[in-house]
Motif scaffolding. Structure first.
Motif, PDB file in Angstrom:
ATOM      1  N   ARG A  48       0.961  -1.142  -0.006  1.00 18.18           N
ATOM      2  CA  ARG A  48      -0.038  -0.120   0.100  1.00 18.18           C
ATOM      3  C   ARG A  48       0.964   1.356   0.016  1.00 18.18           C
ATOM      4  NH1 ARG A  48      -2.887  -4.025  -0.075  1.00 18.18           N
ATOM      5  NH2 ARG A  48      -2.183  -3.848  -1.986  1.00 18.18           N
ATOM      6  N   ASP A  49       2.122   1.320   0.755  1.00 17.63           N
ATOM      7  CA  ASP A  49       3.001   2.234   0.873  1.00 17.63           C
ATOM      8  C   ASP A  49       3.905   2.488  -0.746  1.00 17.63           C
ATOM      9  OD1 ASP A  49       3.192   3.567   3.149  1.00 17.63           O
ATOM     10  OD2 ASP A  49       5.117   2.590   3.866  1.00 17.63           O
ATOM     11  N   GLU A  51       2.074   1.677  -3.349  1.00 20.42           N
ATOM     12  CA  GLU A  51       0.840   2.612  -4.477  1.00 20.42           C
ATOM     13  C   GLU A  51       0.807   4.006  -4.021  1.00 20.42           C
ATOM     14  OE1 GLU A  51      -1.787  -1.678  -4.650  1.00 20.42           O
ATOM     15  OE2 GLU A  51      -2.030  -0.059  -2.945  1.00 20.42           O
ATOM     16  N   ARG A  52       1.303   4.368  -3.092  1.00 19.38           N
ATOM     17  CA  ARG A  52       1.070   5.833  -2.648  1.00 19.38           C
ATOM     18  C   ARG A  52       2.373   6.735  -3.169  1.00 19.38           C
ATOM     19  NH1 ARG A  52      -1.167   3.676   2.009  1.00 19.38           N
ATOM     20  NH2 ARG A  52       0.862   3.765   2.910  1.00 19.38           N
ATOM     21  N   ASP A  53       3.601   5.899  -3.880  1.00 22.87           N
ATOM     22  CA  ASP A  53       4.515   6.652  -4.191  1.00 22.87           C
ATOM     23  C   ASP A  53       4.064   7.681  -5.308  1.00 22.87           C
ATOM     24  OD1 ASP A  53       7.188   7.271  -5.447  1.00 22.87           O
ATOM     25  OD2 ASP A  53       7.856   5.144  -5.386  1.00 22.87           O
ATOM     26  N   LYS A  54       4.672   8.774  -5.453  1.00 18.22           N
ATOM     27  CA  LYS A  54       4.276  10.007  -6.285  1.00 18.22           C
ATOM     28  C   LYS A  54       5.051   9.841  -7.520  1.00 18.22           C
ATOM     29  CE  LYS A  54       2.434  12.896  -2.757  1.00 18.22           C
ATOM     30  NZ  LYS A  54       2.752  14.348  -2.135  1.00 18.22           N
ATOM     31  N   ARG A  59       7.061   3.940  -9.126  1.00 17.42           N
ATOM     32  CA  ARG A  59       5.856   2.872  -8.644  1.00 17.42           C
ATOM     33  C   ARG A  59       5.590   1.672  -9.193  1.00 17.42           C
ATOM     34  NH1 ARG A  59       0.493   6.044  -8.756  1.00 17.42           N
ATOM     35  NH2 ARG A  59       0.948   5.239 -10.767  1.00 17.42           N
ATOM     36  N   ASP A  93      -1.590   7.457   6.937  1.00 23.11           N
ATOM     37  CA  ASP A  93      -1.265   6.062   6.114  1.00 23.11           C
ATOM     38  C   ASP A  93      -0.023   5.535   6.565  1.00 23.11           C
ATOM     39  OD1 ASP A  93      -3.760   6.083   5.113  1.00 23.11           O
ATOM     40  OD2 ASP A  93      -3.059   7.178   3.231  1.00 23.11           O
ATOM     41  N   ASN A  94       0.920   6.282   6.545  1.00 21.73           N
ATOM     42  CA  ASN A  94       2.427   5.970   6.730  1.00 21.73           C
ATOM     43  C   ASN A  94       2.462   5.043   8.229  1.00 21.73           C
ATOM     44  OD1 ASN A  94       3.293   6.522   4.119  1.00 21.73           O
ATOM     45  ND2 ASN A  94       4.202   8.508   4.753  1.00 21.73           N
TER      46      ASN A  94
END
Length: 400
Positions: A48-49, A51-54, A59, A93-94
């Motif tokens: 999930r982390d 998937e949040r990579d900008k 990603r 989230d983190n």
């Protein structure tokens, strides 16, 4: 200890799967995990982390490659209120990813968590899990301590893997005479990457030891202890006999066994190998079994310091022979200082001489005819001094 499980944090997954060159320590971690049968896991929370990579390109690459790691799915975590009570506040989230990975560790789903995130280390410290959360360098140090034996360096003794030795070397001819099935057995040693020590002279293997770790159940030994070192092969080439190479390799075996806290060393030998059996018995090996095929089983305890107790009426010298490389140093043992000239010290004790060692010229054809090198190979030393002195006295009760 096969089957240990290591959980990787997001930042390490990105480092492992990023198209950029790996940091050496991260690459070594991946390599050593494969070598020692450790499984590197990822957690759903880490995915999930990712998937949040900008960084969209990074990603997508990471998500496509992370599939090579086993993923921990559907771990039965408590609700957020209980997780916060145990692991601290969840602010986003983190934080939730960090807490879920710590809970996975706390539930013993994995054995260790590896992360470079300082916040995660601080959180692990507050909840009593710091001893199971590693940085990469800590994980590497733990792997070395746990799976890689401490090396003991002796001059002229080289570590090798079985697949680095050629069956065409003359030393193997005499081994085949004793064991017709030797070549088939040695192929298995190659497949298992079995560890060896050799002494090499003029491109030939003059002495060979092949070793293996066993448990008491595997070895069926008589002496107590579960950390067992089996000497599968102990051989000196006939061409180089008489040069004390057997004693030199035995020194390597015993120093290695002591440094790595083995309980017992053992090997088997046929009665015709009388010289080998006598050598082993003179340094504490005892025949504990005679098998139907005629082989003798010889076992040797590796003493701990606390086990060195001198029986009443026994000379310390006798105890030292069976406990070498440890020795008894009780109050009844007198000590003397014996000065040794530097050039002779290098010959007698090459393993503790810091200068570059001279080569090992052995045999009658060598420039020195073997003179001056043999003492350095041995456990037992002789030093003769012509200095006149009456100050050193030896009596039966203070021999060491």
């Amino acid at each position: 200890m096969v089957g240990l499980k290591l959980l990787l944090d997001t930042n390490l997954l990105i480092a492992l799967e990023d198209p950029k060159p790996l940091r050496p320590a991260v690459a070594e971690l991946s390599q050593k995990a494969q070598l020692h049968g450790l499984t590197l896991f990822v957690d759903e929370a880490a995915v999930r982390d990712i998937e949040r990579d900008k960084d969209v390109s990074r990603r997508d690459i990471t998500l496509s490659k992370v599939q090579r790691f086993p993923m921990l799915k559907d771990v039965a975590h408590d609700d957020d209120s209980k997780l916060e009570a145990r692991f601290g506040l969840i602010r986003g989230d983190n934080d939730r990813s960090d807490v879920l990975m710590l809970d996975t560790l706390n539930l013993r789903v994995v054995d260790f968590l590896i992360t470079e995130d300082i916040r995660l280390h601080k959180r692990a410290m507050r909840c009593g899990l710091a001893d199971r959360v590693f940085r990469v360098v800590d994980a590497l140090a733990w792997i070395r301590r746990t799976f890689e034996p401490q090396d003991v360096r002796l001059p002229y003794v080289l570590p090798k893997k079985a697949h680095q030795l050629s069956l065409g070397d003359p030393i193997f001819e005499s081994l085949r005479e004793d064991y017709p099935e030797f070549d088939d057995w040695f192929k298995k040693c190659r497949q298992q990457h079995r560890d060896c020590w050799i002494v090499e002279i003029n491109g030939k293997v003059a002495g060979l030891v092949i070793r293996k770790d066993e448990t008491a159940g595997e070895s069926r030994i008589v002496y107590p202890g579960d950390h067992v070192l089996k000497i599968c092969t102990f051989k000196i080439s006939p061409e180089f006999r008489g040069e004390k190479l057997g004693e030199h390799l035995l020194k390597k075996v015993l120093w290695f066994a002591q440094a790595n806290k083995y309980d017992v060393v053992y090997l088997t030998a046929y009665p015709k190998h009388e010289f080998l059996i006598v050598l082993l018995q003179s340094f504490g090996f005892a025949v504990t079994e005679r098998r139907d095929n005629g082989e003798c089983v010889l076992e040797r305890r590796i003493y701990k310091d606390s086990q060195l107790i001198l029986p009443s009426g026994q000379l310390a010298w006798n105890l030292d022979l069976v406990s070498y490389p440890r020795y008894y140093d009780g109050p009844e043992v007198h000590k003397f200082v014996v000065p040794i000239q530097a050039r002779y010290h290098k010959i007698l004790f090459p393993e503790i001489n810091e200068t570059v060692q001279i080569e090992l010229p052995l045999g009658e054809s060598s420039p020195t005819n073997g003179v001056g090198r043999t003492p350095g190979n041995t456990i037992r030393k002789v030093y003769i001094c012509r200095a006149a002195t009456k100050q050193i006295r030896c009596t039966s009760h203070n021999q060491i």
